[in-house]
Design a protein around this motif. Sequence first.
Motif, PDB file in Angstrom:
ATOM      1  N   LEU A 100       0.808  -1.220   0.000  1.00 42.22           N
ATOM      2  CA  LEU A 100       0.000   0.000   0.000  1.00 42.22           C
ATOM      3  C   LEU A 100       0.847   1.280   0.000  1.00 42.22           C
ATOM      4  O   LEU A 100       0.334   2.357  -0.253  1.00 42.22           O
ATOM      5  N   LYS A 101       2.134   1.117   0.268  1.00 39.93           N
ATOM      6  CA  LYS A 101       3.011   2.299   0.243  1.00 39.93           C
ATOM      7  C   LYS A 101       3.496   2.604  -1.173  1.00 39.93           C
ATOM      8  O   LYS A 101       4.042   3.672  -1.431  1.00 39.93           O
ATOM      9  N   LYS A 132       1.081  -5.982  -7.279  1.00 35.32           N
ATOM     10  CA  LYS A 132       0.942  -6.698  -6.012  1.00 35.32           C
ATOM     11  C   LYS A 132      -0.501  -6.868  -5.559  1.00 35.32           C
ATOM     12  O   LYS A 132      -0.793  -7.707  -4.711  1.00 35.32           O
ATOM     13  N   LEU A 133      -1.389  -6.015  -6.034  1.00 34.31           N
ATOM     14  CA  LEU A 133      -2.765  -6.050  -5.530  1.00 34.31           C
ATOM     15  C   LEU A 133      -3.694  -6.619  -6.595  1.00 34.31           C
ATOM     16  O   LEU A 133      -3.897  -6.014  -7.654  1.00 34.31           O
ATOM     17  N   ASN A 242     -10.977   1.862  12.624  1.00 42.23           N
ATOM     18  CA  ASN A 242     -10.086   1.474  11.526  1.00 42.23           C
ATOM     19  C   ASN A 242      -9.777   2.676  10.626  1.00 42.23           C
ATOM     20  O   ASN A 242     -10.623   3.116   9.843  1.00 42.23           O
ATOM     21  N   PRO A 243      -8.552   3.210  10.749  1.00 40.00           N
ATOM     22  CA  PRO A 243      -8.191   4.383   9.942  1.00 40.00           C
ATOM     23  C   PRO A 243      -7.669   4.032   8.542  1.00 40.00           C
ATOM     24  O   PRO A 243      -7.441   4.923   7.732  1.00 40.00           O
ATOM     25  N   ASN A 244      -7.491   2.733   8.277  1.00 34.49           N
ATOM     26  CA  ASN A 244      -6.855   2.333   7.009  1.00 34.49           C
ATOM     27  C   ASN A 244      -7.850   2.241   5.858  1.00 34.49           C
ATOM     28  O   ASN A 244      -8.341   1.165   5.525  1.00 34.49           O
ATOM     29  N   ILE A 245      -8.108   3.388   5.263  1.00 35.53           N
ATOM     30  CA  ILE A 245      -9.103   3.421   4.195  1.00 35.53           C
ATOM     31  C   ILE A 245      -8.466   4.017   2.949  1.00 35.53           C
ATOM     32  O   ILE A 245      -7.694   4.978   3.034  1.00 35.53           O
ATOM     33  N   ILE A 246      -8.775   3.419   1.826  1.00 39.27           N
ATOM     34  CA  ILE A 246      -8.346   3.966   0.535  1.00 39.27           C
ATOM     35  C   ILE A 246      -9.620   4.446  -0.147  1.00 39.27           C
ATOM     36  O   ILE A 246     -10.592   3.686  -0.262  1.00 39.27           O
ATOM     37  N   MET A 247      -9.617   5.700  -0.569  1.00 35.54           N
ATOM     38  CA  MET A 247     -10.803   6.270  -1.205  1.00 35.54           C
ATOM     39  C   MET A 247     -10.703   6.052  -2.714  1.00 35.54           C
ATOM     40  O   MET A 247      -9.677   6.370  -3.318  1.00 35.54           O
ATOM     41  N   LEU A 306      -3.454  14.527 -12.242  1.00 35.32           N
ATOM     42  CA  LEU A 306      -4.197  15.378 -11.312  1.00 35.32           C
ATOM     43  C   LEU A 306      -3.889  15.046  -9.853  1.00 35.32           C
ATOM     44  O   LEU A 306      -4.446  15.650  -8.956  1.00 35.32           O
ATOM     45  N   GLY A 307      -3.058  14.058  -9.642  1.00 33.65           N
ATOM     46  CA  GLY A 307      -2.613  13.794  -8.277  1.00 33.65           C
ATOM     47  C   GLY A 307      -3.211  12.556  -7.617  1.00 33.65           C
ATOM     48  O   GLY A 307      -3.053  12.361  -6.410  1.00 33.65           O
ATOM     49  N   ALA A 308      -3.893  11.722  -8.403  1.00 32.25           N
ATOM     50  CA  ALA A 308      -4.423  10.478  -7.811  1.00 32.25           C
ATOM     51  C   ALA A 308      -3.247   9.633  -7.320  1.00 32.25           C
ATOM     52  O   ALA A 308      -2.183   9.622  -7.945  1.00 32.25           O
ATOM     53  N   ASP A 309      -3.447   8.925  -6.210  1.00 36.71           N
ATOM     54  CA  ASP A 309      -2.372   8.101  -5.652  1.00 36.71           C
ATOM     55  C   ASP A 309      -2.257   6.749  -6.345  1.00 36.71           C
ATOM     56  O   ASP A 309      -1.303   6.014  -6.109  1.00 36.71           O
TER      57      ASP A 309
END
Length: 345
Positions: A100-101, A132-133, A242-247, A306-309
């Motif tokens: 995820l990093k 990996k995902l 649970n703070p581990n969220i991907i939007m 546009l800056g998407a991760d």
Amino acid sequence: MAKEIDELKKKVDATDREIVGLLIQRKNLTDSILELKKQYGISFRDKRRQNEIITSLIKLFGKENKELIEKIYMHIFNNSIRKHCIEYNRTQINTVQDALKLRPLIIAGPCAVESREQILKIAKLLADKGIKLLRGGAFKPRTSPNSFQGLGDVGVEYLSQAAKKQNMFTVTEVLDSNQLKKHYERIDIVQIGSRNMASYGFLKELGKLTSEDKKPVLLKRGFNATLREFVLAAKYIQDEGNPNIIMCLRGIRTFEQIDSQMRFTPDLASILELKEMTDLPVIFDPSHSTGNSKFVKKISDTALNLGADGLLIETHYSPAKALSDKEQCILPKELFDILEIIEKY
Ligand code: PEP
Ligand code: MN
């Protein structure tokens, strides 16, 4: 006249041989640097040095050659790093937290798990390129009850087996807490689909269920939700621990759908706003947002610009035969073309 051209062509040929010889020499040198960087745990890309190289060459050879130098050198930089990134991902990324990093964060795979063979085959193709995902739906929330609904329980099992075999991590949607409880160990990232973004009771349960190990959640934007509603949906999960969220932005429904070739309107501009509204990673889904494979490449590139991760992209080795969303899935080869472009990020 023809002779003159032939003479010049011979000189071009000789120059080409020199150029390629030098390029290979350069690549061998950078390979040694990258090998050492790997040993010392230093990140492969050094943007400052890349800029220095380009700037000094432009200074030496003149501004009129700026475009040529920039284009060629970006290609050279990407080309030398790519192999090492793939190798690094394949061998050094062994936990979902590490996966995820990675930036850009790439989640790829078919819309649905269709058979054990299908998911094994696609997983291998993707893993070989350092992805990996691995995504694949087993419980599919289809618009029509007559459409393929996914393989259900056995689908999650096949997905998990394929991911394990390739040292990948699973991303799959669950429609309720029972499905999640049943498959907890097989799911590395829990996907909450667009249609469930506003199922607040479920989000709370999910938050509770994942609060202990903080299993990552991929939360997709409801296609009729505002950004504020989207952020608040994430808060339901965060507030349970649970703070581990991907939007994940995945397209919204607008009046364009009256006669657009796209299934939804890609909410690209929302990347900018959402990044201001939250510190959570924001990824973009060019597949569901367009519903049309011919747009996937350009939308992906734009989303990252546009800056998407990262990106969530549906891939199938035989799109015409896909049992769901066949209009939007792309070949692994097309995905790798996209990744070539995005190596520059
Ligand atoms: C999916 O990603 O499999 C999916 C069904 O997407 P969405 O929930 O965005 O429609
Ligand atoms: Mn799909």
